[in-house]
Design a protein around this motif. Structure first.
Motif, short mmCIF file in Angstrom:
data_model
loop_
_atom_site.label_atom_id
_atom_site.label_comp_id
_atom_site.label_asym_id
_atom_site.label_seq_id
_atom_site.Cartn_x
_atom_site.Cartn_y
_atom_site.Cartn_z
N GLN A 118 0.59 -1.22 -0.15
CA GLN A 118 -0.27 0.10 -0.14
C GLN A 118 0.84 1.37 -0.17
OE1 GLN A 118 -3.75 -0.26 0.04
NE2 GLN A 118 -3.58 1.97 -0.72
N VAL A 119 1.67 1.54 1.22
CA VAL A 119 2.72 2.61 0.81
C VAL A 119 3.44 2.64 -0.67
CG1 VAL A 119 2.98 2.19 3.75
CG2 VAL A 119 4.34 1.20 1.12
N LEU A 120 4.06 1.52 -1.09
CA LEU A 120 4.52 1.84 -2.32
C LEU A 120 3.40 2.14 -3.61
CD1 LEU A 120 6.63 -1.27 -3.02
CD2 LEU A 120 7.37 1.43 -3.54
N GLN A 121 2.18 2.20 -3.55
CA GLN A 121 0.82 2.20 -4.35
C GLN A 121 0.97 3.38 -4.39
OE1 GLN A 121 -2.66 -0.08 -3.92
NE2 GLN A 121 -2.93 0.00 -6.13
N ASP A 122 0.64 3.93 -3.26
CA ASP A 122 0.18 5.00 -2.69
C ASP A 122 1.17 6.29 -3.15
OD1 ASP A 122 -2.15 3.98 -2.22
OD2 ASP A 122 -1.92 4.60 0.80
#
Length: 346
Positions: A215-219
């Motif tokens: 998620q932190v990569l995607q965001d």
């Protein structure tokens, strides 16, 4: 001939002879606990359906959250699970504690599964890697390709993410400090913590779950991360500008154990044998971005070549990394977890 046709042919032949395996186990079932979600759905399609068809049994499913669950089951004296999936370090730990049934030698001697992927009471079933993932929009040309690059905040500036655990971080810190992959163990923990201090302020997120790591990569909260390959590759398939490298990957595995006292342990052994065969092992790669633990699966023709090259256990990718030393972590995880928790709070 396809796997399905092979199984159907074998079943039909056995029925004609009146001695089919399915007839022998017709009234039986086993309960398998795994990690749930898309991961377990892939196992159902790749393996559990094959076990049901070949052995003529029902595979009931449950989920596990880790080692503590198995300990509780065994302590009860009447485990409800006959077979459960755990990480290889967890399998080795439970084995050392006497919480698992010893596996038959016929299973432990199955060709194609390396010694690093099995112990007296456990055997690996699929492989994943702890890899470097990076945002290709942030790094459109030159990209971080190894852990020295990951630590190079001048050449590759931006927020990072690493797992909230000493496991993986001790190893990659030493790689960033120039230690060869074959000289990592036993870990020089003082050297590893000193190297981690160099990058601590650039680690924006210490992730504690696979979902969070993705998620932190995607965001866009971080520009690069150390995480499990399947999480990053799922983002790529969804259209996110994320790529990975298998350079200096930590080769990891999940594995099967039979909880001590399982009531259907003999049938669970048969299920493990079926799911460890190369042609059955290969099927997992058709449903999720993790590789078979049995290296012979790559010679079956079941896995398309373009898919095989993106798997952590493909021979070319294994050669770029190293196996996690689960025996080291069985002895040192609790102590180093305490030290690591203090370290990230300094």
């Amino acid at each position: 001939m396809s796997i399905r046709k092979t199984l159907l042919t074998a079943t039909a032949l056995a029925a004609a002879m009146g001695t089919g395996t399915g007839a022998a186990w017709a009234q039986d079932s086993i309960t398998i606990a795994s990690w749930g979600g898309a991961y377990q759905e892939a196992q159902r399609k790749a393996w559990f359906d094959v076990v049901e068809e070949e052995l003529g049994i029902t595979v009931n499913e449950d989920t596990t959250s880790g080692v503590a669950d198995v300990r509780v089951q065994v302590a009860s004296g009447a485990p409800t699970w006959d077979l459960t999936q755990q990480g290889n370090a967890g399998c080795a730990l439970l084995d050392s504690e006497g919480n698992v049934e010893p596996l038959d030698e016929s299973i432990l001697s199955i060709p194609g599964i390396p010694d690093e992927f099995k112990g007296e009471g456990w055997i690996s079933n699929l492989v994943y890697g702890h890899v470097i993932a990076r945002n290709d929009e942030v790094f459109p040309d030159e990209k971080p390709e190894n852990w020295v690059d990951f630590w190079d905040t001048e050449k590759f500036p931006g927020p990072r993410s690493l797992r909230k655990s000493p496991m993986y971080n001790m190893e990659v810190a030493l790689l960033a400090d120039g230690v060869p992959m074959d000289e990592l163990y036993p870990i020089d923990t003082e050297r590893a913590f000193n190297k981690l201090r160099e990058i601590r302020d650039d680690v924006a997120v210490w992730w504690s779950s696979g979902a969070q790591s993705a998620q932190v990569l995607q965001d866009g909260e971080v520009d690069m991360a150390g995480l499990w390959n399947g999480r990053a590759q799922a983002l790529t398939e969804e259209g996110a500008p994320i790529s990975i490298t298998f350079n200096e990957q930590i080769v990891l595995a999940d594995c099967w154990i039979i909880p001590k006292g399982a009531k259907n342990k003999d049938l669970a052994m048969k299920a493990i044998e079926v799911m460890s065969r190369p042609e059955v092992q290969a099927r997992i790669a058709l449903f999720i971005n993790y590789g078979p633990a049995n290296a012979d699966a790559f010679d079956t023709g079941v896995i398309p070549e373009d898919v095989a090259k993106g798997l952590p256990s493909h021979p070319d990718n294994v050669a770029k990394g190293f196996y996690l030393n689960e025996a080291y972590w069985v002895e040192n995880l609790d102590r180093l977890t305490q030290e690591f928790d203090f370290f990230i709070q300094e």
